[in-house]
Design a protein around this motif. Structure first.
Motif, PDB file in Angstrom:
ATOM      1  N   THR A   1      23.677 -51.300  -3.417  1.00  7.12           N
ATOM      2  CA  THR A   1      23.710 -51.358  -4.893  1.00  7.12           C
ATOM      3  C   THR A   1      25.016 -50.793  -5.454  1.00  7.12           C
ATOM      4  OG1 THR A   1      22.560 -49.234  -5.187  1.00  7.12           O
ATOM      5  CG2 THR A   1      21.196 -51.226  -5.050  1.00  7.12           C
ATOM      6  N   ALA A   2      26.139 -51.085  -4.793  1.00  7.57           N
ATOM      7  CA  ALA A   2      27.441 -50.676  -5.330  1.00  7.57           C
ATOM      8  C   ALA A   2      27.789 -51.472  -6.576  1.00  7.57           C
ATOM      9  CB  ALA A   2      28.521 -50.856  -4.266  1.00  7.57           C
ATOM     10  N   LEU A   3      27.234 -52.683  -6.687  1.00  4.28           N
ATOM     11  CA  LEU A   3      27.446 -53.513  -7.874  1.00  4.28           C
ATOM     12  C   LEU A   3      26.202 -53.461  -8.735  1.00  4.28           C
ATOM     13  CD1 LEU A   3      29.167 -56.620  -6.231  1.00  4.28           C
ATOM     14  CD2 LEU A   3      30.264 -54.730  -7.450  1.00  4.28           C
ATOM     15  N   PHE A   4      26.407 -53.316 -10.034  1.00  2.00           N
ATOM     16  CA  PHE A   4      25.303 -53.191 -10.973  1.00  2.00           C
ATOM     17  C   PHE A   4      25.480 -54.224 -12.076  1.00  2.00           C
ATOM     18  CE2 PHE A   4      22.111 -50.792 -13.383  1.00  2.00           C
ATOM     19  CZ  PHE A   4      21.306 -50.374 -12.335  1.00  2.00           C
ATOM     20  N   PRO A   5      24.390 -54.795 -12.603  1.00  2.00           N
ATOM     21  CA  PRO A   5      24.519 -55.832 -13.633  1.00  2.00           C
ATOM     22  C   PRO A   5      25.388 -55.386 -14.803  1.00  2.00           C
ATOM     23  CG  PRO A   5      22.255 -55.717 -12.857  1.00  2.00           C
ATOM     24  CD  PRO A   5      22.982 -54.570 -12.209  1.00  2.00           C
ATOM     25  N   ASN A   6      26.279 -56.288 -15.219  1.00  2.00           N
ATOM     26  CA  ASN A   6      27.221 -56.099 -16.332  1.00  2.00           C
ATOM     27  C   ASN A   6      28.296 -55.058 -16.042  1.00  2.00           C
ATOM     28  OD1 ASN A   6      25.845 -58.003 -17.936  1.00  2.00           O
ATOM     29  ND2 ASN A   6      24.451 -56.442 -18.706  1.00  2.00           N
ATOM     30  N   GLN A   7      28.472 -54.694 -14.772  1.00  2.55           N
ATOM     31  CA  GLN A   7      29.511 -53.748 -14.392  1.00  2.55           C
ATOM     32  C   GLN A   7      30.871 -54.434 -14.405  1.00  2.55           C
ATOM     33  OE1 GLN A   7      28.891 -52.116 -10.511  1.00  2.55           O
ATOM     34  NE2 GLN A   7      30.788 -50.939 -10.499  1.00  2.55           N
ATOM     35  N   PHE A   8      31.886 -53.738 -14.944  1.00  2.00           N
ATOM     36  CA  PHE A   8      33.259 -54.240 -14.923  1.00  2.00           C
ATOM     37  C   PHE A   8      33.861 -53.988 -13.551  1.00  2.00           C
ATOM     38  CE2 PHE A   8      37.780 -53.396 -15.153  1.00  2.00           C
ATOM     39  CZ  PHE A   8      38.269 -54.498 -15.845  1.00  2.00           C
ATOM     40  N   VAL A   9      34.454 -55.013 -12.945  1.00  2.00           N
ATOM     41  CA  VAL A   9      35.062 -54.864 -11.622  1.00  2.00           C
ATOM     42  C   VAL A   9      36.402 -55.587 -11.607  1.00  2.00           C
ATOM     43  CG1 VAL A   9      32.897 -54.610 -10.346  1.00  2.00           C
ATOM     44  CG2 VAL A   9      33.800 -56.891 -10.779  1.00  2.00           C
ATOM     45  N   ASN A  10      37.287 -55.095 -10.738  1.00  2.00           N
ATOM     46  CA  ASN A  10      38.530 -55.796 -10.441  1.00  2.00           C
ATOM     47  C   ASN A  10      38.310 -56.675  -9.221  1.00  2.00           C
ATOM     48  OD1 ASN A  10      40.691 -54.823 -12.332  1.00  2.00           O
ATOM     49  ND2 ASN A  10      39.984 -52.846 -11.567  1.00  2.00           N
ATOM     50  N   ILE A  11      38.923 -57.842  -9.247  1.00  2.00           N
ATOM     51  CA  ILE A  11      38.686 -58.845  -8.216  1.00  2.00           C
ATOM     52  C   ILE A  11      40.005 -59.191  -7.527  1.00  2.00           C
ATOM     53  CG2 ILE A  11      38.052 -61.263  -7.820  1.00  2.00           C
ATOM     54  CD1 ILE A  11      35.675 -59.476  -8.168  1.00  2.00           C
ATOM     55  N   ARG A  12      39.943 -59.322  -6.207  1.00  2.00           N
ATOM     56  CA  ARG A  12      41.032 -59.872  -5.427  1.00  2.00           C
ATOM     57  C   ARG A  12      40.529 -61.106  -4.702  1.00  2.00           C
ATOM     58  NH1 ARG A  12      43.819 -54.520  -2.637  1.00  2.00           N
ATOM     59  NH2 ARG A  12      45.103 -53.907  -4.420  1.00  2.00           N
ATOM     60  N   LEU A  13      41.079 -62.245  -5.055  1.00  2.00           N
ATOM     61  CA  LEU A  13      40.732 -63.513  -4.417  1.00  2.00           C
ATOM     62  C   LEU A  13      41.804 -63.829  -3.380  1.00  2.00           C
ATOM     63  CD1 LEU A  13      39.060 -66.149  -4.249  1.00  2.00           C
ATOM     64  CD2 LEU A  13      40.490 -67.047  -6.101  1.00  2.00           C
ATOM     65  N   VAL A  14      41.390 -63.988  -2.118  1.00  2.00           N
ATOM     66  CA  VAL A  14      42.324 -64.226  -1.021  1.00  2.00           C
ATOM     67  C   VAL A  14      42.510 -65.738  -0.857  1.00  2.00           C
ATOM     68  CG1 VAL A  14      42.828 -63.786   1.395  1.00  2.00           C
ATOM     69  CG2 VAL A  14      41.517 -62.107   0.079  1.00  2.00           C
ATOM     70  N   LEU A  15      43.733 -66.207  -1.150  1.00  2.00           N
ATOM     71  CA  LEU A  15      44.024 -67.635  -1.031  1.00  2.00           C
ATOM     72  C   LEU A  15      44.539 -68.008   0.350  1.00  2.00           C
ATOM     73  CD1 LEU A  15      45.734 -68.442  -4.454  1.00  2.00           C
ATOM     74  CD2 LEU A  15      43.352 -68.743  -3.790  1.00  2.00           C
ATOM     75  N   GLY A  16      45.089 -67.048   1.065  1.00  2.00           N
ATOM     76  CA  GLY A  16      45.643 -67.332   2.380  1.00  2.00           C
ATOM     77  C   GLY A  16      46.423 -66.140   2.892  1.00  2.00           C
ATOM     78  N   VAL A  17      47.248 -66.381   3.920  1.00  2.00           N
ATOM     79  CA  VAL A  17      48.030 -65.325   4.555  1.00  2.00           C
ATOM     80  C   VAL A  17      49.442 -65.833   4.797  1.00  2.00           C
ATOM     81  CG1 VAL A  17      48.271 -63.832   6.573  1.00  2.00           C
ATOM     82  CG2 VAL A  17      46.002 -64.307   5.649  1.00  2.00           C
TER      83      VAL A  17
END
Length: 425
Positions: free
Chosen positions: A312-328
């Motif tokens: 439960t590290a993520l909670f509804p309506n929680q603000f988070v930063n996202i890193r989307l990995v497109l490749g290497v």
């Protein structure tokens, strides 16, 4: 001499005396100033304009009296490693399923069988509504069904007798047809009664409210003893499915070609969720879907990622930063972000030479991952670039590389004084 003639002479003598006193005071003041000035100049020959006098000045970079002293700096090595191609975004955690638990019948709320905030399973009993009126309705419809079934059974028996008499040509065919129609009518009535009985039993079941999904239950909106209705907007409570959890985030339309092409190829795309300060990773998941249109107001596209959330590290309506990995980007040269400087002709770094001088090396920036940036330039793995202390550097300046945590030369001199010495005034 008369008294009137003596008065002007006395006034003239008084004026001359005052003038002489003023001249004497001015002379004393001027002599004091001259004495003080020449004494100060004699005690500090470096400040006089005489030939041969000199004044030492401190600083870094070259020149007499300390100008050749190397400047202390921190340096880090140029590394060669794989660099992930990342797209940073901000998002909001959303439950995979969020259900408002409502009553489907009207009545008095008798009991609540849950604690606020607990985890519940699908089908678990949550609340009870007074069932007495619904039980009475079931009994009433059931009696009506039994009555109509008895009438139907009697009509079927009469129809059979009429058919036997018709075969003996002892009754008119019209009477047989009328009886057959009555049987079909009573069959419809019994079927209607059965439907009403099923509905009454269903309404009775609705007096026991169960969890439609598994998840964490929220705060109760109604206390036992209140009348509840199926039309209540707030319902009794809500249930949020927390595992797995999804995050809705947006990326710029400039990233659209890279994201969509990779997603359509069926390649899994890793997504990382970080806390608000971008310091602690919260969860790691996969991209699951992409919206079908770009928001014209913001020029962004919505994406949804799914994350395991057992802790439960993520909670509804929680603000988070996202890193989307497109490749290497494989085996790229990387330098610390603090070493990259911006000049009039572009980006550059200070490379530490073997003779402890620095040279400006222009670089072309690439992808950024954490504290390091991929670069292109006249660098090779193992080269040292200045990461701290670049404020006063120039191309060709002498430097002294200080290891992290080591004291600077000036600080070392201060430490040699010892604890018992007072600072110089």
């Amino acid at each position: 001499m008369t008294r009137s003639e003596a008065a002007p002479r006395s006034g003239r003598r008084l004026t001359i005396g005052r003038l002489a006193l003023a001249i004497l005071l001015l002379g004393l003041i001027g002599g004091g100033v001259w004495y003080a000035t020449h004494r100060s100049a004699g005690s500090n020959p470096g400040s006089s304009g005489e030939p041969g006098s000199s004044r030492k000045t401190g600083g870094f970079g070259g020149g007499p009296g300390g100008m050749d002293r190397p400047q202390p700096v921190s340096a880090l090595e140029v590394q060669q490693r794989d660099v992930r191609i990342l797209v940073n975004a901000i998002g909001t955690a959303t439950p995979r399923s969020l259900v408002t638990v409502r009553s489907r019948v009207d009545g008095e709320l008798l009991k609540l069988h849950f604690k606020e905030g607990q985890m519940v399973r699908e089908g678990q009993l949550l609340a009870e509504i007074d069932p007495r009126s619904f039980k009475a309705q079931v009994a009433q419809v059931k009696g009506q069904l039994m009555r109509d079934q008895a009438q139907l059974e009697n009509a079927r028996l009469d129809l059979k007798r009429y058919q036997d008499l018709l075969s003996q040509d002892s009754i008119a065919k019209q009477q047989v047809d009328t009886q057959a129609a009555l049987v079909r009518q009573l069959e419809g009535t019994v079927q209607t009664d059965q439907g009403q009985l099923d509905n009454a039993q269903l309404q009775l079941q609705y007096t026991r409210i169960t969890a439609p999904i598994s998840g964490r239950i929220g705060l109760r909106q109604v206390d036992p003893g209140n009348q509840v209705k199926a039309s209540d907007a707030n319902g009794l409570t809500s249930i949020a499915q927390l595992d797995p959890m999804t995050v809705l985030f947006t990326v710029s339309e400039a990233q659209l070609p890279n994201v969509v092409s990779r997603f359509q190829d069926g390649k899994p795309m890793d997504v990382e969720a970080w806390d608000r300060e971008f310091r602690n990773p919260l969860a790691q998941g996969k991209l699951v879907t992409i919206d079908n249109q770009i928001d014209p107001a913001t020029g962004t596209l919505k994406l949804r990622a799914e994350f395991p959330n057992k802790n439960t590290a993520l909670f509804p309506n929680q603000f988070v930063n996202i890193r989307l990995v497109l490749g290497v980007q494989p085996q790229a040269l990387v330098v610390n972000n603090g070493a990259i400087l911006r000049g009039s002709k572009g980006n550059f770094v200070y490379k530490v030479q073997a003779n402890n001088t620095v040279s400006m090396v222009p670089v072309k920036l690439g992808y950024v991952e954490g504290d390091y940036t991929a670069v292109e330039g006249e660098l090779k793995p193992g080269d040292q670039v200045v990461s701290d202390g670049t404020d006063k550097l120039k191309d060709g300046a002498k430097v002294e590389v200080i290891k992290p945590g080591a004291a600077t030369p000036s600080a070392g001199n201060k430490q040699k004084r010892g604890k018992g010495h007072k600072p110089e005034q």
